[in-house]
Design a protein around this motif. Structure first.
Motif, PDB file in Angstrom:
ATOM      1  N   LYS A  56      -7.639  -1.317  -6.124  1.00  0.00           N
ATOM      2  CA  LYS A  56      -8.968  -1.752  -6.543  1.00  0.00           C
ATOM      3  C   LYS A  56      -8.785  -3.183  -7.050  1.00  0.00           C
ATOM      4  O   LYS A  56      -7.923  -3.441  -7.889  1.00  0.00           O
ATOM      5  CB  LYS A  56      -9.490  -0.885  -7.690  1.00  0.00           C
ATOM      6  CG  LYS A  56      -9.902   0.503  -7.265  1.00  0.00           C
ATOM      7  CD  LYS A  56     -11.274   0.523  -6.628  1.00  0.00           C
ATOM      8  CE  LYS A  56     -12.350   0.965  -7.614  1.00  0.00           C
ATOM      9  NZ  LYS A  56     -13.698   0.875  -7.015  1.00  0.00           N
ATOM     10  N   GLN A  96      -8.501  -4.739  -0.857  1.00  0.00           N
ATOM     11  CA  GLN A  96      -8.548  -3.318  -1.235  1.00  0.00           C
ATOM     12  C   GLN A  96      -8.018  -2.449  -0.108  1.00  0.00           C
ATOM     13  O   GLN A  96      -7.280  -1.499  -0.340  1.00  0.00           O
ATOM     14  CB  GLN A  96      -9.971  -2.921  -1.650  1.00  0.00           C
ATOM     15  CG  GLN A  96     -10.418  -3.721  -2.883  1.00  0.00           C
ATOM     16  CD  GLN A  96     -11.607  -3.134  -3.629  1.00  0.00           C
ATOM     17  OE1 GLN A  96     -11.610  -3.113  -4.850  1.00  0.00           O
ATOM     18  NE2 GLN A  96     -12.606  -2.664  -2.920  1.00  0.00           N
ATOM     19  N   GLN A  97      -8.410  -2.804   1.117  1.00  0.00           N
ATOM     20  CA  GLN A  97      -7.976  -1.994   2.258  1.00  0.00           C
ATOM     21  C   GLN A  97      -6.510  -2.210   2.578  1.00  0.00           C
ATOM     22  O   GLN A  97      -5.751  -1.266   2.744  1.00  0.00           O
ATOM     23  CB  GLN A  97      -8.795  -2.393   3.472  1.00  0.00           C
ATOM     24  CG  GLN A  97     -10.202  -1.888   3.368  1.00  0.00           C
ATOM     25  CD  GLN A  97     -10.803  -1.696   4.749  1.00  0.00           C
ATOM     26  OE1 GLN A  97     -10.118  -1.823   5.754  1.00  0.00           O
ATOM     27  NE2 GLN A  97     -12.081  -1.376   4.787  1.00  0.00           N
ATOM     28  N   TRP A  98      -6.151  -3.463   2.662  1.00  0.00           N
ATOM     29  CA  TRP A  98      -4.788  -3.802   3.102  1.00  0.00           C
ATOM     30  C   TRP A  98      -3.743  -3.378   2.078  1.00  0.00           C
ATOM     31  O   TRP A  98      -2.686  -2.836   2.412  1.00  0.00           O
ATOM     32  CB  TRP A  98      -4.739  -5.316   3.362  1.00  0.00           C
ATOM     33  CG  TRP A  98      -3.388  -5.853   3.740  1.00  0.00           C
ATOM     34  CD1 TRP A  98      -2.488  -5.272   4.587  1.00  0.00           C
ATOM     35  CD2 TRP A  98      -2.811  -7.082   3.309  1.00  0.00           C
ATOM     36  NE1 TRP A  98      -1.374  -6.069   4.707  1.00  0.00           N
ATOM     37  CE2 TRP A  98      -1.549  -7.190   3.935  1.00  0.00           C
ATOM     38  CE3 TRP A  98      -3.242  -8.112   2.459  1.00  0.00           C
ATOM     39  CZ2 TRP A  98      -0.701  -8.278   3.717  1.00  0.00           C
ATOM     40  CZ3 TRP A  98      -2.411  -9.188   2.268  1.00  0.00           C
ATOM     41  CH2 TRP A  98      -1.155  -9.269   2.885  1.00  0.00           C
ATOM     42  N   GLY A 118      -4.297  -1.345  -0.603  1.00  0.00           N
ATOM     43  CA  GLY A 118      -4.528  -0.030  -1.203  1.00  0.00           C
ATOM     44  C   GLY A 118      -4.767  -0.091  -2.701  1.00  0.00           C
ATOM     45  O   GLY A 118      -4.275   0.754  -3.455  1.00  0.00           O
ATOM     46  N   ASP A 155     -12.770  -6.908  -0.170  1.00  0.00           N
ATOM     47  CA  ASP A 155     -12.695  -5.777   0.771  1.00  0.00           C
ATOM     48  C   ASP A 155     -11.353  -5.774   1.490  1.00  0.00           C
ATOM     49  O   ASP A 155     -10.703  -4.744   1.619  1.00  0.00           O
ATOM     50  CB  ASP A 155     -13.807  -5.886   1.829  1.00  0.00           C
ATOM     51  CG  ASP A 155     -15.180  -5.677   1.206  1.00  0.00           C
ATOM     52  OD1 ASP A 155     -15.236  -5.162   0.067  1.00  0.00           O
ATOM     53  OD2 ASP A 155     -16.181  -6.052   1.841  1.00  0.00           O
ATOM     54  N   HIS A 156     -10.977  -6.960   1.952  1.00  0.00           N
ATOM     55  CA  HIS A 156      -9.728  -7.069   2.695  1.00  0.00           C
ATOM     56  C   HIS A 156      -8.534  -6.625   1.844  1.00  0.00           C
ATOM     57  O   HIS A 156      -7.704  -5.817   2.274  1.00  0.00           O
ATOM     58  CB  HIS A 156      -9.566  -8.524   3.157  1.00  0.00           C
ATOM     59  CG  HIS A 156      -8.207  -8.844   3.695  1.00  0.00           C
ATOM     60  ND1 HIS A 156      -7.696  -8.245   4.823  1.00  0.00           N
ATOM     61  CD2 HIS A 156      -7.242  -9.684   3.239  1.00  0.00           C
ATOM     62  CE1 HIS A 156      -6.478  -8.708   5.039  1.00  0.00           C
ATOM     63  NE2 HIS A 156      -6.171  -9.581   4.095  1.00  0.00           N
ATOM     64  N   LYS A 174       0.824  -1.215   0.000  1.00  0.00           N
ATOM     65  CA  LYS A 174       0.000   0.000   0.000  1.00  0.00           C
ATOM     66  C   LYS A 174       0.862   1.271   0.000  1.00  0.00           C
ATOM     67  O   LYS A 174       0.614   2.184  -0.778  1.00  0.00           O
ATOM     68  CB  LYS A 174      -0.896  -0.019   1.234  1.00  0.00           C
ATOM     69  CG  LYS A 174      -1.891   1.105   1.319  1.00  0.00           C
ATOM     70  CD  LYS A 174      -2.794   0.865   2.529  1.00  0.00           C
ATOM     71  CE  LYS A 174      -3.929   1.852   2.587  1.00  0.00           C
ATOM     72  NZ  LYS A 174      -4.933   1.393   3.567  1.00  0.00           N
TER      73      LYS A 174
END
Ligand code: ADP
Ligand code: ZN
Length: 433
Positions: A230, A224-226, A228, A221-222, A200
Motif C-alpha cells: 500500500k 501497489q501492483q508491482w 505488492g 497504482d503501479h 512483492k
C-alpha cells in the motif's frame, strides 16, 4: 486504528473553536514578542483586537519564503537559542539556505503528527520501518525516525543510497514498511529485480510512506501492483517542521491536523481565499509552533482542500495531491532546487558567468538527473581540452556544494544557447510522473 481518536474524530465545530483560540493566542504572542510580526501587522493595520473570529485570519498579512531568506539565519525565531534543541537546514532560493529551529515542544508536536499519520497508514507495534530518507540537515530522516519509534515500530535508519545493501537488509531484517521518495522506491524495485529479488514475493514489505516530491495516482497504482504494497502519500515542508501529514487508509487526500495547522487555499494572483475543491496556493498558519511560528505562510504548492468528513472517520480537512508550484522551484531527488541558486552560483565563477545557461531535468532508471548547459565567457574559451575539463570540474564542484545535488555540466561555446526576449525559459523538465 487511530492514534488519538479524541482529537482525530473531534467534531468540526469544536475543532474550529479550538483553532480560533490557538490563533488568537498566537497573534497576541507574536504581536507582543516578535518585532517581525509586530511590524508586519502594523504595516497591514491589524491589531490582535481585530481578530475576533477564525475567519479574521484573512485580515492577517501573508508570509513568503523570501521572508525567511531576508531574515537569515534566525531573525524570525521567537525562542532563544537556549530553548532550541535542534536545527534543520533546507534549500533557499539563492545563496543562503533556510534554517529551521525547534524547541522540545516543537519536536514533540512533529512526532505526534507523524504518530497519528503512520497509525492511519496501518502501522504500529510489530512493524519494521526502514527510513530511507536522508538523515542529517534534511528533515525527512529524523522526522520519520521519531514518528515511527513513537508508535512502537522498530526503525531501521538506513538513510539514502547503497541500494543493494538496503535490499539485503530489507530481506534479512524483514522490513514491513519503508519511508522514502516515490522515485527512490521505484529505483529500489528495479535494483532488487537485477539482484533476482522480487519485493512483492521475496520481502515482507507491505507499506510505503512516500513523499518529498510530486508523484501521481498512476505511480501509486503501479507501485501497489508491482511491489505488492500500500503506497501512502506524506507531505510537509521544513518550514512546517518537515514531513508531517499523510494519507489515511482511504488514500483520498492527506489529512492536515487542525489543532496544529490552519490551512487556506488562495488564488496565487489575487491572494483571495478559494472555496473547497478549487485549486490554488496552499497557505498554512502553524498554530502551536514555538521557535519558528508561521502565520499565513504561502508555501508555493498548488492543491485544493476538502473539509468533508472522511470515510475513515477523521474529521480533519484533507488536501489533494500537489499539482505543481507557483514558482520555478524544482525537486530533484527529493531536494528543492531553485534556478536562482544555480544562477547565483554560476555568477561567482568568472569563466562562465550566470547569464546564459539551460537546466535540463530528466529521470533515468527512476533517478532524477540534472544537466546544465553553460556558456563559456568568450575570454575563457579555449581549445585546450585540459583547460575546459578544469573549468567543468570547478563548476560541477561549486554546484554540488551549493545545491546538495550533483549536476552534470556541459560547457558550450559563447553565444550558442538560446536568448530570450522577455521572460527567460531556462528549465526543460522531461520527467513523466
Ligand atoms: P522536505 O524535506 O519534506 O522535502 P522541503 O522543505 O525541503 O521539505 O521541501 C518541501 C517541498 O517539497 C514542498 O513545498 C513540496 O513542493 C515538496 N513536497 C513535499 N512532499 C510532497 C508530496 N508528498 N507531494 C508533492 N510535493 C511534495
Ligand atoms: Zn481519512
Amino acid at each position: 486504528m487511530k492514534w488519538d481518536p479524541r482529537i482525530e474524530e473531534m467534531p468540526v465545530e469544536e475543532q474550529k473553536r479550538q483553532q480560533y483560540r490557538l490563533l488568537k493566542t498566537l497573534v497576541c504572542r507574536l504581536y507582543a514578542f516578535s518585532p517581525f510580526y509586530h511590524n508586519r501587522m502594523k504595516e497591514a493595520k491589524v491589531h490582535p483586537d481585530d481578530i475576533g473570529s477564525l475567519a479574521d485570519v484573512q485580515k492577517l498579512p501573508c508570509m513568503f519564503k523570501r521572508d525567511l531568506r531576508d531574515n537569515y539565519p534566525d531573525r524570525l525565531f521567537t525562542a532563544s537559542q537556549e530553548e532550541l534543541v535542534r536545527y534543520h537546514v533546507s534549500s533557499g532560493t539563492t545563496g543562503k539556505p533556510t534554517v529551521v529551529g525547534y524547541t522540545a515542544p516543537d519536536l514533540e508536536q512533529w512526532t505526534t503528527s507523524l504518530a497519528r499519520g503512520l497509525t492511519s497508514c496501518g502501522l504500529g507495534r510489530g512493524d519494521i520501518m526502514q527510513v530511507s530518507y536522508g538523515y542529517g540537515l534534511f528533515t525527512g530522516g529524523l522526522g520519520l525516525h521519531y514518528g515511527a519509534e513513537r508508535i512502537g515500530a522498530t526503525v531501521l535508519p538506513s538513510s539514502v543510497g547503497n541500494t543493494e545493501r538496503q535490499i539485503e537488509l530489507m530481506q534479512d531484517l524483514h522490513s514491513t514498511a519503508i519511508a522514502c521518495t516515490p522515485s527512490y522506491l521505484l529505483h529500489m524495485g528495479e535494483v532488487a529485480e537485477k539482484m533476482g529479488v522480487s519485493i512483492k514475493n521475496d520481502t515482507d514489505l507491505k507499506v510505503g510512506v512516500l513523499g518529498a516530491e510530486p508523484w501521481s495516482e498512476r505511480m501509486r497504482d503501479h507501485m501497489q501492483q508491482w511491489l505488492g504494497i500500500k503506497a501512502y502519500n506524506i507531505y510537509g515542508t521544513s518550514e512546517l517542521s518537515g514531513p508531517m501529514f499523510t494519507d489515511c487508509s482511504e488514500q483520498q487526500g492527506v489529512h492536515i491536523w487542525s489543532d496544529m495547522a490552519l490551512i487556506e487555499v488562495l488564488d496565487p494572483d489575487t491572494g483571495e481565499v478559494l472555496p473547497n475543491g478549487e485549486k490554488g496556493e496552499l497557505t498554512i498558519t502553524m498554530l502551536q509552533k514555538e521557535a519558528l511560528p508561521m502565520i499565513r505562510y504561502r508555501i508555493g504548492d498548488i492543491t485544493s482542500m476538502d473539509e468533508s468528513v472522511c470515510v475513515c472517520g477523521r474529521t480533519h480537512p484533507r488536501i489533494d495531491r500537489i499539482q505543481g508550484r507557483v514558482d520555478d522551484m524544482l525537486i530533484i531527488r527529493g531536494i528543492n532546487v531553485f534556478p536562482s541558486q544555480i544562477e547565483h552560483t554560476l555568477l561567482s565563477i568568472p569563466e562562465v558567468g550566470g547569464q546564459n545557461f539551460m537546466i535540463i531535468v530528466d529521470r533515468k532508471k527512476n533517478l532524477d538527473t540534472l544537466l546544465l548547459q553553460v556558456e563559456l565567457q568568450s575570454g575563457a574559451f579555449s581549445d585546450k581540452i585540459n583547460d575546459l575539463m578544469a573549468i567543468r570540474r570547478k563548476v560541477e564542484y561549486r554546484l554540488k556544494n551549493a545545491l546538495n545535488v550533483a549536476a552534470e555540466v556541459e560547457l558550450v561555446e559563447p553565444g550558442s544557447l538560446p536568448r530570450f526576449e522577455g521572460k527567460s525559459k531556462r528549465v526543460i523538465d522531461k520527467r513523466v510522473l
